[in-house]
Write an enzyme that holds these catalytic residues in place. Sequence first.
Site, PDB file in Angstrom:
ATOM      1  N   ARG A 105       0.844  -1.184   0.000  1.00  0.00           N
ATOM      2  CA  ARG A 105       0.000   0.000   0.000  1.00  0.00           C
ATOM      3  C   ARG A 105       0.884   1.240   0.000  1.00  0.00           C
ATOM      4  O   ARG A 105       1.710   1.404   0.892  1.00  0.00           O
ATOM      5  CB  ARG A 105      -0.835  -0.014   1.291  1.00  0.00           C
ATOM      6  CG  ARG A 105      -2.268   0.174   1.056  1.00  0.00           C
ATOM      7  CD  ARG A 105      -3.096  -0.008   2.274  1.00  0.00           C
ATOM      8  NE  ARG A 105      -2.559   0.397   3.555  1.00  0.00           N
ATOM      9  CZ  ARG A 105      -3.319   0.780   4.562  1.00  0.00           C
ATOM     10  NH1 ARG A 105      -4.622   0.840   4.417  1.00  0.00           N
ATOM     11  NH2 ARG A 105      -2.800   1.086   5.719  1.00  0.00           N
ATOM     12  N   THR A 109      -0.971   7.552  -0.808  1.00  0.00           N
ATOM     13  CA  THR A 109      -2.278   7.454  -1.464  1.00  0.00           C
ATOM     14  C   THR A 109      -3.133   6.324  -0.891  1.00  0.00           C
ATOM     15  O   THR A 109      -4.343   6.282  -1.133  1.00  0.00           O
ATOM     16  CB  THR A 109      -2.099   7.153  -2.969  1.00  0.00           C
ATOM     17  OG1 THR A 109      -1.497   5.855  -3.088  1.00  0.00           O
ATOM     18  CG2 THR A 109      -1.199   8.188  -3.634  1.00  0.00           C
ATOM     19  N   ASP A 201       0.702  -3.306  12.363  1.00  0.00           N
ATOM     20  CA  ASP A 201       1.048  -3.738  11.001  1.00  0.00           C
ATOM     21  C   ASP A 201       1.312  -5.246  11.011  1.00  0.00           C
ATOM     22  O   ASP A 201       2.319  -5.699  11.574  1.00  0.00           O
ATOM     23  CB  ASP A 201       2.293  -2.960  10.541  1.00  0.00           C
ATOM     24  CG  ASP A 201       2.630  -3.244   9.079  1.00  0.00           C
ATOM     25  OD1 ASP A 201       2.637  -4.432   8.684  1.00  0.00           O
ATOM     26  OD2 ASP A 201       2.885  -2.289   8.331  1.00  0.00           O
ATOM     27  N   ASP A 204       4.801  -6.327   9.509  1.00  0.00           N
ATOM     28  CA  ASP A 204       5.926  -6.000  10.391  1.00  0.00           C
ATOM     29  C   ASP A 204       5.930  -6.884  11.635  1.00  0.00           C
ATOM     30  O   ASP A 204       6.989  -7.345  12.084  1.00  0.00           O
ATOM     31  CB  ASP A 204       5.846  -4.525  10.827  1.00  0.00           C
ATOM     32  CG  ASP A 204       6.332  -3.585   9.728  1.00  0.00           C
ATOM     33  OD1 ASP A 204       7.034  -4.053   8.807  1.00  0.00           O
ATOM     34  OD2 ASP A 204       6.013  -2.386   9.800  1.00  0.00           O
TER      35      ASP A 204
HETATM   36  C1  PRP Z   1      -1.305  -4.328   4.534  1.00  0.00           C
HETATM   37  C2  PRP Z   1      -2.159  -5.564   4.735  1.00  0.00           C
HETATM   38  C3  PRP Z   1      -2.996  -5.627   3.493  1.00  0.00           C
HETATM   39  C4  PRP Z   1      -3.193  -4.179   3.179  1.00  0.00           C
HETATM   40  C5  PRP Z   1      -4.562  -3.785   3.656  1.00  0.00           C
HETATM   41  O1  PRP Z   1      -0.243  -4.615   3.718  1.00  0.00           O
HETATM   42  O2  PRP Z   1      -1.425  -6.726   4.934  1.00  0.00           O
HETATM   43  O3  PRP Z   1      -2.361  -6.262   2.407  1.00  0.00           O
HETATM   44  O4  PRP Z   1      -2.202  -3.422   3.889  1.00  0.00           O
HETATM   45  O5  PRP Z   1      -4.828  -2.483   3.315  1.00  0.00           O
HETATM   46  P1  PRP Z   1      -5.937  -2.058   2.284  1.00  0.00           P
HETATM   47  O6  PRP Z   1      -7.169  -2.850   2.606  1.00  0.00           O
HETATM   48  O7  PRP Z   1      -6.111  -0.579   2.591  1.00  0.00           O
HETATM   49  O8  PRP Z   1      -5.419  -2.303   0.911  1.00  0.00           O
HETATM   50  P2  PRP Z   1       0.992  -3.614   3.508  1.00  0.00           P
HETATM   51  O9  PRP Z   1       0.752  -2.703   2.372  1.00  0.00           O
HETATM   52  O10 PRP Z   1       1.331  -2.959   4.809  1.00  0.00           O
HETATM   53  O11 PRP Z   1       2.141  -4.560   3.037  1.00  0.00           O
HETATM   54  P3  PRP Z   1       2.890  -5.734   3.834  1.00  0.00           P
HETATM   55  O12 PRP Z   1       1.920  -6.880   3.927  1.00  0.00           O
HETATM   56  O13 PRP Z   1       4.036  -6.026   2.929  1.00  0.00           O
HETATM   57  O14 PRP Z   1       3.315  -5.236   5.186  1.00  0.00           O
END
Ligand code: PRP
Length: 210
Positions: A105, A109, A201, A204
Site C-alpha cells: 500500500r 495514497t 502492522d 511488520d
Molecule cells: C497491509 C495488509 C494488506 C493491506 C490492507 O499490507 O497486509 O495487504 O495493507 O490495506 P488495504 O485494505 O487498505 O489495501 P501492507 O501494504 O502494509 O504490506 P505488507 O503486507 O508487505 O506489510
Amino acid sequence: MPDNLVFPSNHPLVAHKITRIRDKNTDSRTFRELVREISALLTYEATLDLATKSRDVETPLANVVGSEVEEEIGLIPILRAGLGMVEGVWELMPAAKVWHIGLYRDEETLKPVEYYNKLPVEPTVALCLILDPMLATGGSAVATIDLLKNWGVQKVKFVGIIGAPEGIDRLHTEHPDVPIHLGVIDKQLNDVGFIVPGLGDAGDRQFGTA
Ligand code: PRP
C-alpha cells in the site's frame, strides 16, 4: 454494511486468539503461531459449502460410501502479511496450490501497488481463497480479486483476520459476489488508513520489521 456475504467468526477460540495477537506485547514468534492457528479456524468456517462427491471406501470391516472434496482449491496470499496464513490453511488442505500476489500500500495514497504476480496463463482451480490478515480500505483485496477474475477464476472468497467497515463496504460494492470471512470486524480506520483498534502492522509484526 452488507451482511448476507460477510461472515465474522463467532467462535470463542478465534476471539481468544485474536485478543492475543492484538496485544502489543505478543512477540513475533507467538504472533506467527497465532496467525497460523486463526487462519486454519477461519478456513474451516469459509469452506463449509465446498462441493463434494461420493467415494466408495473399504474399511477393515465393511464397504461404505464416503465423500471427498470435489473442487481444486487455490490459495492466494497477498504479500507480505498473507504469507503467514498459508501454513495454517495447508494443514487442512495440503494439496491446495499457492500463488503469491505481491502488493504494497502506497503510504501517501493508500492505493495498492503490484510488484509480484506469477499466475499461470490459465487457472487450474475452481475456487480461490485470498489470504490477507488485514482488510483496511479494501484496495488490496479489490485489486487482487480484479486480477483473479481477469485470470478466469469463477469463485473467489476473501479470508482475513481483521476487517474495517470501510474495506468491507468497498469490497462488497466492487465484488458483491465474493464472500468475506473475517475473524472480527473492527470499529474504523484512522486517518493514515490503519484499522483501529486492530493489531498494528501485520506484516511488520510477523517478520519482526517494525
Ligand atoms: C497491509 C495488509 C494488506 C493491506 C490492507 O499490507 O497486509 O495487504 O495493507 O490495506 P488495504 O485494505 O487498505 O489495501 P501492507 O501494504 O502494509 O504490506 P505488507 O503486507 O508487505 O506489510
